[in-house]
Design an enzyme around this catalytic site. Structure first.
Site, PDB file in Angstrom:
ATOM      1  N   ASN A 195      -4.053   6.603  -3.014  1.00 38.04           N
ATOM      2  CA  ASN A 195      -2.436   5.904  -3.369  1.00 38.04           C
ATOM      3  C   ASN A 195      -1.724   7.464  -3.814  1.00 38.04           C
ATOM      4  O   ASN A 195      -2.297   8.545  -4.370  1.00 38.04           O
ATOM      5  CB  ASN A 195      -2.651   4.676  -4.046  1.00 38.04           C
ATOM      6  N   LEU A 196      -0.237   6.907  -4.484  1.00 40.74           N
ATOM      7  CA  LEU A 196       0.382   8.353  -5.071  1.00 40.74           C
ATOM      8  C   LEU A 196      -0.525   8.865  -6.484  1.00 40.74           C
ATOM      9  O   LEU A 196      -0.087  10.061  -6.580  1.00 40.74           O
ATOM     10  CB  LEU A 196       1.286   7.677  -5.671  1.00 40.74           C
ATOM     11  N   SER A 197      -0.719   8.281  -7.892  1.00 37.50           N
ATOM     12  CA  SER A 197      -1.310   8.180  -8.545  1.00 37.50           C
ATOM     13  C   SER A 197      -2.475   9.725  -7.928  1.00 37.50           C
ATOM     14  O   SER A 197      -3.018   9.861  -8.765  1.00 37.50           O
ATOM     15  CB  SER A 197      -1.520   7.336  -9.283  1.00 37.50           C
ATOM     16  N   GLU A 198      -3.930   8.325  -7.501  1.00 35.78           N
ATOM     17  CA  GLU A 198      -4.277   9.811  -6.798  1.00 35.78           C
ATOM     18  C   GLU A 198      -4.612  10.962  -6.695  1.00 35.78           C
ATOM     19  O   GLU A 198      -4.698  11.936  -6.644  1.00 35.78           O
ATOM     20  CB  GLU A 198      -6.121   8.862  -6.439  1.00 35.78           C
ATOM     21  N   ASP A 264      -8.122  -1.492   0.605  1.00 35.72           N
ATOM     22  CA  ASP A 264      -8.880  -1.775   1.377  1.00 35.72           C
ATOM     23  C   ASP A 264      -8.045  -2.126   2.483  1.00 35.72           C
ATOM     24  O   ASP A 264      -9.328  -2.062   3.891  1.00 35.72           O
ATOM     25  CB  ASP A 264      -9.622  -2.594   0.846  1.00 35.72           C
TER      26      ASP A 264
END
Length: 476
Positions: A195-198, A264
């Site tokens: 995701n964007l934060s990761e 998921d």
């Protein structure tokens, strides 16, 4: 992009990763505890759902694909509950049992659709011998079209690089939902889905689209990836591949109730579509549509082929036909604003026959709109035996939805639709057969809300069981 659903039944996917059990305790809260300034929840409903890598496997199975799951569990009630829930939805479990560790469990307490607290029961599986997992992967590789590695940093994927190499050697695409900022450990994977934060934890904050693309392409090159899919919440998702322009897919979510497990769903649908023969771009399109459906549900959820078909064809908000519970509640609310009387019935409707059609037509005459709640395949097996249903849920709902008398069709997983009826509270609850009104599931809730309950007669001599027996006799 014009995309059609593939035949997911041709797809075989192995999911390896951190499995866990999600427990949900629901109940009303009307007072503050005298012991501490916290609300008191009177628990009246308990649910258990597979989470983590297990939710990925469920998403794959819900599409009709062959879903296999490998992970680490303890030898405890949580492991047994997890296995039982997964077997019900046709996920083939091959867990490695570790007697010294508990199965990872997350307990959420909710009231009025609001999560009040989450309690985690876990020790992680660091130091556990990975060889049994390697062996299970090796055995499954000849039978699958994609390998998913679902990483929640709980220990099942501590030796992830060996798993990647096993898949590459077998020429099976390996898709990874990463965890943490060390993407070096995923070197050589076919696709990462951060995701964007990761993503920004690895490459730094991106001020604009240009920075996101340039840093993403560098990450693809640095770690020898075939592709990178960055999921960006309300901004949709972006697919980056060497030598190709970036593909941006805007979000399709209409309403967001809960993002639990949305990642998921993305990787599960993506892997199933790839394994069924879709291109990576087409698979990402389907995954994006599925994410838009699942965030509109509460809790860890899956998406059905019909929901996915509706989403890609723009039919999710048409107001009639096959729906999920959230869509149905909205449609019922709109019907009541128009002053319409809502009738509800339920059943398995395995082989639709003249008796069913007559019964549903009579039920529809009692009001303005008719809801038909349909037992899931797992629920049907529990009630009717392993050889039922003859027709899977999606096909049963499509046929019911085509009847002129039926306005809305909705599935339910439990043995009875009591919870669903209590949630919808129809004006009139109808059941066919020789029931007494107070024996009908949901009758107490409907009466308490001021509604009616009525029993209708079925047509004599016509039943699904008799039809099946006649077919058997004819074949014999």
């Amino acid at each position: 992009m014009k995309v059609t659903l593939p035949d997911f039944r041709r797809a075989g996917v192995l999911v390896v990763g951190d499995v866990m059990l999600d427990r949900y305790w629901y109940g009303p809260t009307s007072r503050i505890s005298p012991e501490a300034p916290v609300p008191v929840v009177k628990v009246d409903t308990i649910e258990e759902r597979p989470g983590g890598a297990a939710n990925v496997a469920m998403n794959i199975a819900s599409l009709g694909a062959i879903s296999r799951l490998v992970g680490l569990t303890g030898i405890d009630d949580a492991a047994r509950a997890l296995t039982s829930k997964l077997n019900e939805v046709q996920v083939r479990c091959d867990f490695v049992s570790v007697p010294t560790h508990p199965t990872i469990t997350k307990l959420r307490v909710l009231s009025r659709n609001q999560q009040l607290i989450r309690l985690d029961f876990e020790e992680g599986f660091d130091g556990v011998d990975p060889q049994p997992i390697f062996e299970r992967i090796q055995q499954a590789l000849p039978q699958i079209g994609a390998l998913v590695l679902s990483d929640y940093a709980k220990g099942a994927l501590n030796s992830v690089q060996t798993m990647i190499q096993l898949a590459r050697k077998a020429k099976v695409p390996v898709l990874i939902d990463p965890k943490g900022s060390d993407f070096e450990r995923y070197r050589g994977a076919t696709l990462l889905t951060p995701n964007l934060s990761e993503f920004e934890a690895v490459v730094g904050h991106c001020k604009n689209e240009e920075e996101l693309v340039s840093r993403g392409m560098k990450l693809v090159a640095d770690f020898e990836l075939s592709a990178l899919l960055v999921t960006r919440s309300e901004q949709g998702m972006t697919l980056l591949q060497p030598g190709k322009p970036p593909l941006h897919l805007p979000t399709q979510a209409q309403e967001v109730f809960d993002v639990t497990g949305a990642g998921d769903t993305v990787i599960g649908v993506l892997a199933a579509a790839l394994a069924a023969g879709n291109s990576l771009e087409e698979s990402c399109f389907l995954a994006n549509a599925a994410a838009g459906v699942v965030v509109g549900k509460l809790g860890t959820s899956t998406v059905s082929p019909i929901e996915l078909e509706n989403a890609i064809r723009g039919r999710a908000e048409t107001g009639f036909g096959v729906m999920d519970e959230q869509q149905l509640k909205k449609a019922v609310a709109q019907a009541r604003q128009r002053g319409e009387k809502v009738v509800m019935t339920n059943g398995i409707f395995d082989i639709l026959h003249a008796g069913h059609v007559s019964y549903l037509a009579n039920a529809r005459k009692l009001g303005d709109r008719l809801i038909v709640a349909v037992n899931s395949d797992a629920s049907t097996k529990r009630l009717k035996g392993e050889k039922r249903p003859v027709n899977p849920l999606d096909q049963r709902m499509i046929v019911l939805g085509a009847l002129e008398a039926v306005d809305w069709v909705v599935p339910f997983e439990e043995d009875t639709p009591q919870r669903l009826i209590a949630d919808i509270l129809p004006d009139l609850l109808v059941k066919g057969g020789d029931y007494k009104p107070d024996e009908i599931a949901g009758s107490a809730e409907v009466w308490a809300a001021g509604g009616e309950v009525k029993v209708l007669n079925f047509e004599d001599g016509v039943s699904t069981t008799n039809i099946i027996q006649s077919i058997k006799n004819g074949l014999g």
